[in-house]
Design a protein around this motif. Structure first.
Motif, PDB file in Angstrom:
ATOM      1  N   LYS A  83     -15.142  47.133   9.399  1.00  0.00           N
ATOM      2  CA  LYS A  83     -15.852  46.209   8.515  1.00  0.00           C
ATOM      3  C   LYS A  83     -15.394  44.762   8.654  1.00  0.00           C
ATOM      4  O   LYS A  83     -16.113  43.850   8.276  1.00  0.00           O
ATOM      5  CB  LYS A  83     -15.714  46.685   7.073  1.00  0.00           C
ATOM      6  CG  LYS A  83     -16.383  48.057   6.849  1.00  0.00           C
ATOM      7  CD  LYS A  83     -16.244  48.575   5.458  1.00  0.00           C
ATOM      8  CE  LYS A  83     -14.961  49.205   5.101  1.00  0.00           C
ATOM      9  NZ  LYS A  83     -14.490  50.353   5.812  1.00  0.00           N
ATOM     10  N   GLY A  84     -14.177  44.534   9.139  1.00  0.00           N
ATOM     11  CA  GLY A  84     -13.681  43.175   9.315  1.00  0.00           C
ATOM     12  C   GLY A  84     -12.609  42.806   8.304  1.00  0.00           C
ATOM     13  O   GLY A  84     -11.896  43.670   7.788  1.00  0.00           O
ATOM     14  N   THR A  85     -12.512  41.528   7.991  1.00  0.00           N
ATOM     15  CA  THR A  85     -11.466  41.010   7.102  1.00  0.00           C
ATOM     16  C   THR A  85     -11.902  41.137   5.645  1.00  0.00           C
ATOM     17  O   THR A  85     -12.992  40.700   5.273  1.00  0.00           O
ATOM     18  CB  THR A  85     -11.162  39.538   7.424  1.00  0.00           C
ATOM     19  OG1 THR A  85     -10.727  39.468   8.787  1.00  0.00           O
ATOM     20  CG2 THR A  85     -10.080  38.983   6.519  1.00  0.00           C
ATOM     21  N   ALA A  86     -11.010  41.719   4.846  1.00  0.00           N
ATOM     22  CA  ALA A  86     -11.286  41.903   3.419  1.00  0.00           C
ATOM     23  C   ALA A  86     -10.627  40.794   2.615  1.00  0.00           C
ATOM     24  O   ALA A  86      -9.495  40.388   2.892  1.00  0.00           O
ATOM     25  CB  ALA A  86     -10.762  43.256   2.943  1.00  0.00           C
ATOM     26  N   THR A  97      -2.542  40.132 -15.711  1.00  0.00           N
ATOM     27  CA  THR A  97      -3.139  40.063 -14.378  1.00  0.00           C
ATOM     28  C   THR A  97      -2.898  41.391 -13.680  1.00  0.00           C
ATOM     29  O   THR A  97      -1.856  42.020 -13.848  1.00  0.00           O
ATOM     30  CB  THR A  97      -2.550  38.917 -13.520  1.00  0.00           C
ATOM     31  OG1 THR A  97      -1.161  39.130 -13.357  1.00  0.00           O
ATOM     32  CG2 THR A  97      -2.804  37.564 -14.159  1.00  0.00           C
ATOM     33  N   VAL A  98      -3.885  41.801 -12.918  1.00  0.00           N
ATOM     34  CA  VAL A  98      -3.781  43.015 -12.108  1.00  0.00           C
ATOM     35  C   VAL A  98      -4.024  42.574 -10.666  1.00  0.00           C
ATOM     36  O   VAL A  98      -5.166  42.366 -10.253  1.00  0.00           O
ATOM     37  CB  VAL A  98      -4.816  44.079 -12.533  1.00  0.00           C
ATOM     38  CG1 VAL A  98      -4.660  45.333 -11.675  1.00  0.00           C
ATOM     39  CG2 VAL A  98      -4.696  44.402 -14.019  1.00  0.00           C
ATOM     40  N   PRO A  99      -2.937  42.392  -9.914  1.00  0.00           N
ATOM     41  CA  PRO A  99      -3.099  41.924  -8.535  1.00  0.00           C
ATOM     42  C   PRO A  99      -3.937  42.887  -7.700  1.00  0.00           C
ATOM     43  O   PRO A  99      -3.793  44.110  -7.810  1.00  0.00           O
ATOM     44  CB  PRO A  99      -1.665  41.864  -8.005  1.00  0.00           C
ATOM     45  CG  PRO A  99      -0.802  41.796  -9.224  1.00  0.00           C
ATOM     46  CD  PRO A  99      -1.541  42.573 -10.278  1.00  0.00           C
ATOM     47  N   ASP A 100      -4.817  42.311  -6.912  1.00  0.00           N
ATOM     48  CA  ASP A 100      -5.594  43.082  -5.942  1.00  0.00           C
ATOM     49  C   ASP A 100      -6.307  44.281  -6.569  1.00  0.00           C
ATOM     50  O   ASP A 100      -6.296  45.376  -6.023  1.00  0.00           O
ATOM     51  CB  ASP A 100      -4.703  43.526  -4.783  1.00  0.00           C
ATOM     52  CG  ASP A 100      -4.003  42.354  -4.110  1.00  0.00           C
ATOM     53  OD1 ASP A 100      -4.606  41.267  -4.045  1.00  0.00           O
ATOM     54  OD2 ASP A 100      -2.867  42.521  -3.658  1.00  0.00           O
ATOM     55  N   ALA A 101      -6.958  44.060  -7.691  1.00  0.00           N
ATOM     56  CA  ALA A 101      -7.701  45.133  -8.360  1.00  0.00           C
ATOM     57  C   ALA A 101      -8.995  45.475  -7.620  1.00  0.00           C
ATOM     58  O   ALA A 101      -9.521  46.570  -7.760  1.00  0.00           O
ATOM     59  CB  ALA A 101      -8.026  44.727  -9.797  1.00  0.00           C
ATOM     60  N   ALA A 102      -9.481  44.512  -6.834  1.00  0.00           N
ATOM     61  CA  ALA A 102     -10.755  44.705  -6.130  1.00  0.00           C
ATOM     62  C   ALA A 102     -10.688  44.030  -4.766  1.00  0.00           C
ATOM     63  O   ALA A 102      -9.779  43.241  -4.494  1.00  0.00           O
ATOM     64  CB  ALA A 102     -11.896  44.115  -6.949  1.00  0.00           C
ATOM     65  N   TRP A 103     -11.666  44.363  -3.923  1.00  0.00           N
ATOM     66  CA  TRP A 103     -11.773  43.687  -2.631  1.00  0.00           C
ATOM     67  C   TRP A 103     -13.242  43.585  -2.237  1.00  0.00           C
ATOM     68  O   TRP A 103     -14.106  44.248  -2.808  1.00  0.00           O
ATOM     69  CB  TRP A 103     -10.947  44.394  -1.554  1.00  0.00           C
ATOM     70  CG  TRP A 103     -11.539  45.657  -1.007  1.00  0.00           C
ATOM     71  CD1 TRP A 103     -12.299  45.781   0.127  1.00  0.00           C
ATOM     72  CD2 TRP A 103     -11.436  46.972  -1.547  1.00  0.00           C
ATOM     73  NE1 TRP A 103     -12.665  47.093   0.320  1.00  0.00           N
ATOM     74  CE2 TRP A 103     -12.148  47.845  -0.695  1.00  0.00           C
ATOM     75  CE3 TRP A 103     -10.815  47.500  -2.683  1.00  0.00           C
ATOM     76  CZ2 TRP A 103     -12.246  49.201  -0.944  1.00  0.00           C
ATOM     77  CZ3 TRP A 103     -10.925  48.863  -2.926  1.00  0.00           C
ATOM     78  CH2 TRP A 103     -11.632  49.696  -2.063  1.00  0.00           C
ATOM     79  N   SER A 104     -13.482  42.711  -1.267  1.00  0.00           N
ATOM     80  CA  SER A 104     -14.837  42.521  -0.761  1.00  0.00           C
ATOM     81  C   SER A 104     -14.766  42.122   0.702  1.00  0.00           C
ATOM     82  O   SER A 104     -13.706  41.740   1.211  1.00  0.00           O
ATOM     83  CB  SER A 104     -15.566  41.431  -1.560  1.00  0.00           C
ATOM     84  OG  SER A 104     -14.894  40.192  -1.424  1.00  0.00           O
ATOM     85  N   CYS A 114     -24.556  44.838   5.102  1.00  0.00           N
ATOM     86  CA  CYS A 114     -25.081  45.214   3.783  1.00  0.00           C
ATOM     87  C   CYS A 114     -24.001  45.237   2.701  1.00  0.00           C
ATOM     88  O   CYS A 114     -24.326  45.281   1.513  1.00  0.00           O
ATOM     89  CB  CYS A 114     -25.797  46.556   3.845  1.00  0.00           C
ATOM     90  SG  CYS A 114     -24.721  47.948   4.235  1.00  0.00           S
ATOM     91  N   LEU A 115     -22.722  45.162   3.069  1.00  0.00           N
ATOM     92  CA  LEU A 115     -21.643  45.124   2.077  1.00  0.00           C
ATOM     93  C   LEU A 115     -21.371  43.707   1.568  1.00  0.00           C
ATOM     94  O   LEU A 115     -20.686  43.538   0.561  1.00  0.00           O
ATOM     95  CB  LEU A 115     -20.357  45.716   2.645  1.00  0.00           C
ATOM     96  CG  LEU A 115     -20.397  47.205   2.969  1.00  0.00           C
ATOM     97  CD1 LEU A 115     -19.079  47.652   3.576  1.00  0.00           C
ATOM     98  CD2 LEU A 115     -20.756  48.029   1.735  1.00  0.00           C
ATOM     99  N   ALA A 116     -21.901  42.701   2.265  1.00  0.00           N
ATOM    100  CA  ALA A 116     -21.734  41.330   1.786  1.00  0.00           C
ATOM    101  C   ALA A 116     -22.351  41.230   0.392  1.00  0.00           C
ATOM    102  O   ALA A 116     -23.389  41.826   0.117  1.00  0.00           O
ATOM    103  CB  ALA A 116     -22.394  40.346   2.737  1.00  0.00           C
ATOM    104  N   GLY A 117     -21.679  40.508  -0.509  1.00  0.00           N
ATOM    105  CA  GLY A 117     -22.186  40.372  -1.864  1.00  0.00           C
ATOM    106  C   GLY A 117     -21.859  41.549  -2.762  1.00  0.00           C
ATOM    107  O   GLY A 117     -22.411  41.667  -3.853  1.00  0.00           O
TER     108      GLY A 117
END
Length: 165
Positions: A83-86, A97-104, A114-117
């Protein structure tokens, strides 16, 4: 027998060993909710589900269905060969704060455009993730963010001793 949460029939079992490599992305219209400390962070029926050999699925939520005002960009960066760089996101709820709770994937490789956005949440780092009302179990380990629901069968990569699978 129907699932008491959504009124739908139970989904058939899925073995993560039947998922492909490289991974595929599927649309998923089940009701996905992510909460932390009682605050709804994401609520969607328009997710994308990534399926990859040996991993529980990861749900990617459209950015429009996420409280992005509660996320700040993290200095953490990771790279997926497919997928590339997250980009990682820290959850900020008042003083917590919750570090790195999500990624994209802000600029994913062409095959995964299709994962962009969309954003994915680590279920182990937030209070609750549900799929059609069913609480999700987090994939073992700290690197992967798979969502384990009743139909998902392992064994799963991510726990101690599985790095070489």
């Amino acid at each position: 027998m129907s699932d008491p949460h959504d009124g739908h029939a139970p989904r058939p079992p899925e073995s993560v060993w039947d998922y492909p490599r490289p991974p595929i992305v599927q649309p998923d219209d089940r009701h996905v909710v992510v909460r932390h400390r009682g605050v709804t962070l994401a609520d969607s029926r328009a997710c994308r589900r990534v399926l990859e050999t040996s991993h529980p699925p990861v749900f990617y939520v459209p950015r429009d269905d996420v409280r992005t005002d509660l996320l700040s960009r993290s200095p953490t960066g990771t790279f997926c060969e497919w997928k590339g760089t997250a980009t990682h996101w820290t959850l900020v709820l008042g003083p917590e704060t919750v570090p790195d709770a999500a990624w994209s994937y802000e600029a994913p490789s062409p095959r995964y455009r299709c994962l962009a956005g969309h954003l994915a949440f680590y279920p182990a780092r937030v209070e609750l993730c549900t799929v059609d009302g069913e609480p999700v179990r987090a994939q073992p380990g700290d690197f992967y963010g798979g969502w384990i629901t009743a139909e998902i069968r392992g064994p799963f990569k991510g726990g101690a001793g599985t790095a070489g699978w």
